[in-house]
Motif scaffolding. Structure first.
Motif, PDB file in Angstrom:
ATOM      1  N   ARG A 109       1.025  -1.306   0.293  1.00 18.12           N
ATOM      2  CA  ARG A 109      -0.154  -0.011   0.116  1.00 18.12           C
ATOM      3  C   ARG A 109       0.598   1.856  -0.197  1.00 18.12           C
ATOM      4  N   GLU A 110       1.999   1.351   1.071  1.00 17.90           N
ATOM      5  CA  GLU A 110       2.969   2.323   0.870  1.00 17.90           C
ATOM      6  C   GLU A 110       3.272   2.958  -0.536  1.00 17.90           C
ATOM      7  N   LEU A 111       3.947   1.706  -1.310  1.00 21.91           N
ATOM      8  CA  LEU A 111       4.722   1.907  -2.751  1.00 21.91           C
ATOM      9  C   LEU A 111       3.312   1.607  -3.615  1.00 21.91           C
ATOM     10  N   GLN A 112       2.748   1.269  -3.667  1.00 20.21           N
ATOM     11  CA  GLN A 112       2.151   2.398  -4.291  1.00 20.21           C
ATOM     12  C   GLN A 112       1.048   3.522  -3.820  1.00 20.21           C
ATOM     13  N   ALA A 113       0.781   4.374  -3.526  1.00 22.05           N
ATOM     14  CA  ALA A 113       0.970   5.556  -3.161  1.00 22.05           C
ATOM     15  C   ALA A 113       2.055   6.055  -3.202  1.00 22.05           C
ATOM     16  N   ARG A 114       3.306   5.644  -3.584  1.00 19.78           N
ATOM     17  CA  ARG A 114       4.110   6.739  -3.793  1.00 19.78           C
ATOM     18  C   ARG A 114       4.347   6.381  -5.904  1.00 19.78           C
ATOM     19  N   GLU A 115       3.928   5.462  -5.940  1.00 20.11           N
ATOM     20  CA  GLU A 115       3.984   5.618  -7.183  1.00 20.11           C
ATOM     21  C   GLU A 115       2.613   5.953  -7.848  1.00 20.11           C
ATOM     22  N   LYS A 116       1.862   6.642  -7.211  1.00 26.50           N
ATOM     23  CA  LYS A 116       0.818   7.184  -7.978  1.00 26.50           C
ATOM     24  C   LYS A 116       1.200   9.153  -8.134  1.00 26.50           C
TER      25      LYS A 116
END
Length: 854
Positions: free
Chosen positions: A223-230
């Motif tokens: 979840r943390e990595l997906q927010a940064r990816e956005k």
């Protein structure tokens, strides 16, 4: 199974013409003959026909080893009666094609009706259902082969049970025991494997909580990595739009540069076109200044051209007429050559025919000589027929004399036997049987001697007559061989006469052809001498010469016209160019003015494009900075995506582990149930192994069979010993230490005492062995549900002494009411007189055969 008849063809040593063995001709018979003649082959033929098995087919060749050497196929037919029905089995083998056939029939009224199955194995099953015996049981019941009569009794007591088990065919229980043990081991191996699998499954299930905790941690990181990816994706999208706008301007710059290059090229092309038009207009002006001279020369050229056409037509006509003349002259030469060739061919044919006719006299003389030789051979052929008939007659006469010689020799041998008998000390009268006195014996001896001398004289005459016939036969055969050698020349004489006959016919035809050929040859020679064949062609040649003169062609004048035309050959081109100059010069002047205007417009357009390129170049100066920032963000974005994929793969692996754990929980329950079932099966197979083992059902069968064997042995023994002997089988024996051991002792009672089998003499031992073996055969047949009606003894009786042979005959006579047919196989000549019926087996060049005696 009561045998009725046996037919065999090309089986083992038997050939194509072996007789049919009719079992209705005897109840007990002795099958005798030298070793290797084929005695046992008759018993083997019955086994192969009924069961498809017998001795001699265990080698590499299998059933094909049974086919007689030199033959391609064999056949055996066996007829027998079972339960009041008559059956017939016919089995065949084709070695060359590798094919076998089996037919099974039942007798209805006076014919055999097929009852075979669709396949050989189905037919074999039907046969065994009728006779209720398989091949192995038959070998222990109806066919007692060499060396097996004492197989049971002569063994040690400790080994007799094993032999009895073998005879009772208990090996099937050994196989069942082995199968049960194999199944037990297989189940045990499966149990061991399941236990190892269960240990592994329990280890998997123990990891369930640890895997669940790891899955929760991985979900948080994803979840943390997906927010940064956005966030990075939004920045990349903004920079990509700016890059695309700059790239679009860059593309416009490139496009305008290409257009500028094209404009420059077009401007250069217009400059070149301007120069070309200026040069061409100047050339037109120069040509138009000489226009009057060009017109004059052109008119002279056209006049000369018309003159040359007229001369060319006359030249062509002259060439055509000369060609016709040459063609006619060529045809005349060909006709003359053909005529001379035909004359040469006829001359050669005439000489050839005359040569053929000249051979007539010699051929006629040779034909007469050949005919004389044929007549002589015809006389020899008649003589040959007489001689060959005489040789046949001599053979018949020799055979008759040989028969007489045999009769005389037998008579002489009988007289010798009578003479020897009469010379004995206590001779009796051959008529009344009373003792003879010396005088009467001397008279009889003299009478026998006189008869012997007369027979010897007759025998000498027969021998002389046979020798005379043999000499006459040799002389006749020599003459026959000489005549046959001369007769071999007949075909040569007949062939030569046929050839001469054809040659004489050819001479006759040659005379006829020669008469027809001479007038043809004279006619052709006359044609050649008078040249009659050339009259029409010569007239046509004269007409062509006249036409050539009328044409009036002048070659010299024709050449003058050609030379003038050649000097003026450039005039038409000059005239054409002048005509073109008058029309084209005004158009080229207009084109030159139009091109000058286009050049001015192009130069102005090029200056405008150069100003536009300068403006566009200033607007994309910041593009390298945008690209550098975009590359940096792209690397960061890809690194985040890689981390996400890594964690998703980790999550997938954990999920797969969890799924495997759940499956392992289900499998563990199934393995526990399978383990329980296998424990039950293991106990069952352990019990079956004990039941089928030596101490189980086999021991029970032997224990049950021994009383039956004892009763049957004593029944048969009572017949062959007049009730003097009886046997008792003991299955257990006490040891000195007080223990009981398993054994199989044979106790013999003679009414006075009971002793062990091993203590009896040869004659008693033989009767006991025989009774036990027949009893075993009876028991096996009864257990199989079969009716023992045929017994074949192939025991190797050559080792028996005279007393042993007498005991054999006594025993067989004592049990003959036990069987419908008894067949004893031996090569011992001394046994012949003991059997009323004998089957003598002999070997001939055509194969083994047999005959019924008695």
């Amino acid at each position: 199974m009561r045998p009725i008849s046996l037919y065999l063809r090309n089986f083992k040593s038997y050939g194509e013409k072996a007789p049919i063995l009719d079992f209705n001709m005897f109840d007990v018979a002795l099958l005798s003959g030298d070793n290797g003649n084929g005695k046992s082959s008759l018993a083997d033929a019955i086994a192969w026909c009924v069961w498809g098995k017998c001795k001699g087919m265990d080698g590499r060749g299998g059933v094909d080893d049974l086919v007689r050497t030199g033959a391609d196929e064999m056949e055996v037919a066996f007829t027998f009666e079972e339960d009041g029905q008559v059956y017939k089995v016919v089995r065949k083998r084709d070695k060359r094609r590798g094919l076998s056939s089996l037919d099974f029939m039942i007798k209805r009224a006076d014919a055999f009706v097929p009852i075979s199955g669709n396949r050989i194995d189905e037919t074999q099953q039907k046969i065994q259902e009728v006779i209720k015996l398989d091949y192995e049981t038959y070998l222990c019941t109806g066919y007692l082969s060499q060396g097996k009569a004492d197989l049971f009794a002569t063994k040690k007591p400790s080994e007799r049970k094993e032999i009895l088990a073998e005879i009772l065919n208990l090996a099937v229980y050994d196989k069942l025991e082995r199968k049960a043990l194999d199944k037990r081991n297989e189940v045990q191996n499966r149990l061991d494997l399941i236990e190892r699998e269960m240990d592994l499954l329990q280890q998997q299930v123990a990891e369930k909580e640890c895997v669940r905790s790891d899955m929760a941690q991985v979900e948080n990181v994803i979840r943390e990595l997906q927010a940064r990816e956005k966030g990075l994706r939004e920045q990349l999208e903004t920079l990509n739009r700016q890059r695309e706008e700059k790239n679009a301007i860059k593309a416009r710059i490139e496009y305008h540069r290409q257009q500028l290059v094209l404009e420059q090229k077009q401007l250069d092309a217009l400059e070149k076109d301007k120069k070309d038009l200026e040069v061409r207009i100047e050339n037109y002006k120069k040509v138009l200044q000489n226009q009057h001279e060009i017109e004059k020369n052109y008119a002279e050229f056209k006049a000369l051209e018309e003159q040359e056409k007229a001369f060319a037509y006359k030249y062509q006509r002259i060439a055509e007429l000369k060609t016709q003349k040459e063609r006619l002259l060529g045809e005349l030469r060909i006709k003359e050559q053909e005529l001379r060739h035909r004359i040469d061919m006829l001359e050669k044919e005439k000489a050839q025919l005359e040569g053929v006719i000249a051979q007539a006299k010699d051929l006629q003389e040779e034909y007469k000589t050949c005919q004389k030789g044929i007549d002589e051979l015809n006389v020899l052929e008649k003589e040959l027929e007489v001689l060959e008939k005489r040789v046949v007659d001599i053979g018949h006469e020799s055979a008759e004399l040989a028969g007489k010689e045999g009769v005389l020799r037998r008579q002489l041998e009988e007289l010798r036997e009578r003479y020897v008998a009469l010379k004995g000390v206590e001779s009796s009268c051959p008529v009344c049987g009373r003792p003879l006195d010396a005088q009467h014996r001397d008279e009889l001896l003299k009478d026998i001697a006189d008869q012997g001398k007369a027979i010897q004289q007759s025998l000498q005459k027969v021998k002389k007559a046979m020798a005379d016939l043999e000499n006459e036969k040799k002389q006749a055969q020599l003459r026959i061989d000489g005549i046959k050698a001369r007769l071999k020349g007949r075909s040569r004489l007949e062939s030569r006469m046929a050839l001469i006959d054809r040659q004489l016919n050819e001479i006759k035809e040659a005379r006829q052809k020669l008469q027809e050929l001479r007038p043809q040859l004279d006619f052709l020679k006359e044609q050649l001498e008078t040249k009659e064949y050339a009259k029409n062609a010569m007239q046509q040649i004269d007409e062509i010469e006249r036409q050539i003169q009328q044409v009036g062609y002048d070659p010299q004048q024709h050449n003058i016209v050609r030379d003038k035309l050649h000097s003026l050959e450039k005039v038409p081109e000059q005239w054409e160019y002048a005509q073109k100059a008058k029309v084209q010069m005004d158009s080229d002047i207009e084109s030159l003015q139009r091109i000058l205007n286009l050049i001015d417009d192009r130069k102005k357009h090029v200056k405008d494009m150069e100003l536009l390129l300068e403006t566009l170049g200033d607007s994309i100066k910041d593009l390298p900075e945008i690209l550098a920032r975009l590359s940096e963000l792209q690397r960061e974005f890809e690194s985040v995506q890689k981390d996400i994929r890594t964690m998703e793969a980790r999550r997938g692996a954990l999920k797969e582990r969890m799924d495997n754990i759940l499956v392992a929980e289900q499998q563990l329950e199934k393995k526990k149930e399978e383990q329980r079932q296998l424990h039950e099966q293991l106990e069952v197979y352990k019990a079956l192994a004990l039941i089928y083992g030596k101490r189980g059902i086999q021991a029970a069968i032997i224990e049950n069979a021994i009383p039956e064997l004892q009763d049957e042995t004593n029944r048969i023994l009572a017949k062959i010993t007049d009730g003097r002997l009886a046997v008792e089988f003991l299955t257990q024996r006490d040891t000195r230490s007080g223990n009981v051991i398993e054994t199989l002792d044979i106790k013999i009672s003679d009414g006075m005492d009971t002793r062990k089998y091993e203590t009896y003499s040869g004659g008693e031992e033989f009767r006991i062995n025989f009774a036990i073996r027949i009893a075993l055969a009876k028991i096996l047949a009864n257990r199989a549900g079969a009716n023992m009606r045929m017994l074949i003894l192939d025991e190797g009786f050559g080792v028996l002494d005279e007393q042993g042979r007498e005991r054999l005959v006594e025993v067989i006579n004592a049990i003959r009411d036990e069987f419908d047919k008894i067949l004893v196989i031996t090569h011992v000549q001394e046994l012949k007189d003991a059997f009323p019926v004998q089957i003598e087996v002999i070997k001939t060049p055509e194969g083994s055969t047999f005959r019924l005696v008695g």
